[in-house]
Design a protein around this motif. Structure first.
Motif, short mmCIF file in Angstrom:
data_model
loop_
_atom_site.label_atom_id
_atom_site.label_comp_id
_atom_site.label_asym_id
_atom_site.label_seq_id
_atom_site.Cartn_x
_atom_site.Cartn_y
_atom_site.Cartn_z
N ASN A 268 0.86 -1.18 0.00
CA ASN A 268 0.00 0.00 0.00
C ASN A 268 0.89 1.23 0.00
OD1 ASN A 268 0.51 0.97 2.81
ND2 ASN A 268 -0.50 -0.96 3.36
N ASN A 309 -3.61 -8.46 -0.31
CA ASN A 309 -5.02 -8.82 -0.53
C ASN A 309 -5.31 -8.76 -2.02
OD1 ASN A 309 -7.82 -9.01 -0.71
ND2 ASN A 309 -8.16 -7.87 1.20
N ASP A 310 -5.47 -9.92 -2.64
CA ASP A 310 -5.69 -9.98 -4.08
C ASP A 310 -6.99 -9.34 -4.52
OD1 ASP A 310 -3.30 -11.27 -4.55
OD2 ASP A 310 -4.16 -13.28 -4.36
N GLN A 311 -7.91 -9.15 -3.57
CA GLN A 311 -9.20 -8.56 -3.91
C GLN A 311 -9.13 -7.04 -4.01
OE1 GLN A 311 -11.62 -10.74 -4.69
NE2 GLN A 311 -10.03 -12.26 -4.22
N LYS A 312 -8.02 -6.46 -3.61
CA LYS A 312 -7.87 -5.01 -3.66
C LYS A 312 -7.02 -4.63 -4.87
CE LYS A 312 -8.30 -4.26 1.34
NZ LYS A 312 -7.67 -3.71 2.55
N SER A 313 -7.63 -3.90 -5.78
CA SER A 313 -6.92 -3.52 -7.00
C SER A 313 -5.70 -2.66 -6.69
CB SER A 313 -7.85 -2.78 -7.96
OG SER A 313 -8.40 -1.62 -7.34
N ALA A 314 -5.79 -1.84 -5.64
CA ALA A 314 -4.65 -0.99 -5.26
C ALA A 314 -3.47 -1.86 -4.84
CB ALA A 314 -5.04 -0.04 -4.14
N HIS A 315 -3.74 -2.94 -4.11
CA HIS A 315 -2.66 -3.85 -3.71
C HIS A 315 -2.00 -4.46 -4.94
CE1 HIS A 315 -3.40 -4.80 0.81
NE2 HIS A 315 -3.60 -3.53 0.54
N GLN A 316 -2.81 -4.87 -5.89
CA GLN A 316 -2.25 -5.48 -7.09
C GLN A 316 -1.40 -4.48 -7.87
OE1 GLN A 316 -5.47 -7.16 -9.36
NE2 GLN A 316 -6.02 -8.65 -7.80
N LYS A 336 0.21 -13.46 2.02
CA LYS A 336 -1.08 -12.81 1.79
C LYS A 336 -1.82 -12.57 3.10
CE LYS A 336 -1.55 -14.54 -2.91
NZ LYS A 336 -2.45 -15.10 -3.92
N ASP A 337 -2.70 -11.59 3.06
CA ASP A 337 -3.53 -11.27 4.22
C ASP A 337 -4.43 -12.47 4.50
OD1 ASP A 337 -4.53 -9.73 6.25
OD2 ASP A 337 -6.04 -8.73 5.00
#
Length: 399
Positions: A268, A309-316, A336-337
């Motif tokens: 992040n 967190n793969d579900q967060k586009s910002a993380h990716q 991973k979280d």
């Protein structure tokens, strides 16, 4: 609603600290209540034990039949094996000659898990990596250099009750005229293969002790920790350092003592920025210290993406940026979280210590995959520094 007046007086801060202390006491009372000393209840079936030893199930049974291994414990009703402890598995490795220890001429790995930013998963990585390596059969020492003592708590010691800063922590060693070795502080743990040098809040006083010594002594006192670790390194394959999340005298000592560094960094903006600042400060500080106490190099410096967190586009997006900015320095594995880590931590445990039905959930299995991947990649980096492992690494296709 009545407005609070300012400034807040010292007495009010004391009251806040007191209330927080009572909450901590209640939490620790639940975990550290009398008669609840931590034990390792993990058991391995014969198939898993064989995989861990690098031998077949038949080899284990044959060794039990001919007396090289003790007769296994069995359920009196079913006559089936009740499983093997980690100590049992290490005994098998010893019999079969498959313990992964470094050769006596190989240097012990002193690995710091370090970032000056708190909340990045530093202690989580230390505890899980130590236990991963112990399961593999390595001899591990965990040195808690952080006065918050999170790692000490995870390994079953109540920092406020079980640890005396004048006898059990690094503090006496850092003091002028302190012990000449670190043997006094080594504590066995309930994990076979893991020793601990614990910490508690009193260790923070070492920061002042360091500052005072630097004023009055000509010796380069920031190398004191490195010197101390050299007195115990012959007993271990890997020494893991858990430093405080701040730039202080102890953190600088850790940088000087380590042979390698893993930097945990969540993907992040704030944490990535802090990691970039950490690397810049580390380079600048080590350069400055080198002018007074000699240069310091590392076998490897790797960045580990944590709390991903793969579900967060910002993380990716930030993870892709990290891979682009540090193409040779990022670990391929990602921590991973996971709610599994959080749930274990709430009980001052690790994922590797969980047993029973909880270990059969998909959440647990996925989390174990992440943790094992991180541990395996760091283990490989460590083994690359040991000449005695070169042939085996080539055989495994790693070199």
């Amino acid at each position: 609603m009545e407005e609070q007046s300012y400034p807040i007086e010292l007495a009010e801060i004391d009251a806040l600290a007191s209330r927080a202390g009572r909450v901590i006491e209640k939490l620790r009372a639940r975990v550290f209540s009398p008669g609840t000393a931590k034990t390792l209840d993990v058991r391995y079936n014969v198939r898993t034990a064989a995989e861990m030893c690098g031998r077949t199930e038949k080899a284990i049974r044959d060794a039990e039949d001919d007396g090289r291994l003790p007769t296994p414990d069995k359920d009196p009703d079913t006559n089936r094996r009740t499983g093997y402890s980690l100590a049992d598995v290490n005994r098998m490795r010893e019999v079969f000659g498959t313990l992964p220890h470094r050769a006596p001429d190989d240097p012990a790995m002193v690995l710091a898990i370090q970032n000056f930013k708190g909340g990045v998963g530093k202690s989580t990585v230390v505890a899980h990596l130590a236990q991963y390596l112990a399961q593999k059969g390595y001899r591990v020492c965990v040195v808690d250099c952080d006065s918050q003592a999170s790692t000490t708590s995870v390994f079953g010691l109540n920092p406020d009750v079980d640890v005396d800063e004048e006898e059990d922590t690094l503090y006496p060693f850092f003091r002028h005229g302190g012990p000449s070795t670190l043997h006094y502080a080594l504590r066995a743990t309930y994990w076979p293969g893991i020793a601990l040098i614990p910490a508690n809040l009193g260790l923070y006083d070492a920061e002042y002790e360091f500052a005072a010594r630097m004023v009055r002594e000509q010796d380069f006192v920031l190398d004191r920790l490195r010197t101390g670790l050299e007195t115990i390194s012959d007993q271990f394959d890997v020494i893991l350092l858990d430093p405080p999340p701040a730039l202080g005298m102890i953190s600088l000592s850790v940088l000087r003592a380590a042979n390698a560094i893993v930097v945990p960094a969540p993907p992040n903006n704030i944490d990535f920025g802090s990691t970039a600042h950490f690397l810049k400060m580390m380079s600048s500080t080590l350069g400055e210290l080198a002018q007074h106490g000699g240069t310091r190099g590392y076998d490897f410096v790797k960045i580990l993406a944590t709390k991903m967190n793969d579900q967060k586009s910002a993380h990716q997006a930030i993870k892709r940026m990290m891979d682009a900015v540090f193409p040779q320095d990022m670990l391929n594995a990602v921590l991973k979280d996971s709610a599994e880590i959080d749930n274990a931590a709430a009980n001052l445990m690790t994922v590797y210590e969980l047993t029973g039905a909880a270990t059969r959930s998909e959440t647990h299995k996925r989390c174990r995959v992440y943790l094992d991947a991180v541990g395996r990649e760091i283990e490989t980096e460590i083994r690359k520094t040991w000449p005695s492992h070169t042939a085996r690494l080539r055989k495994e296709g790693i070199l």
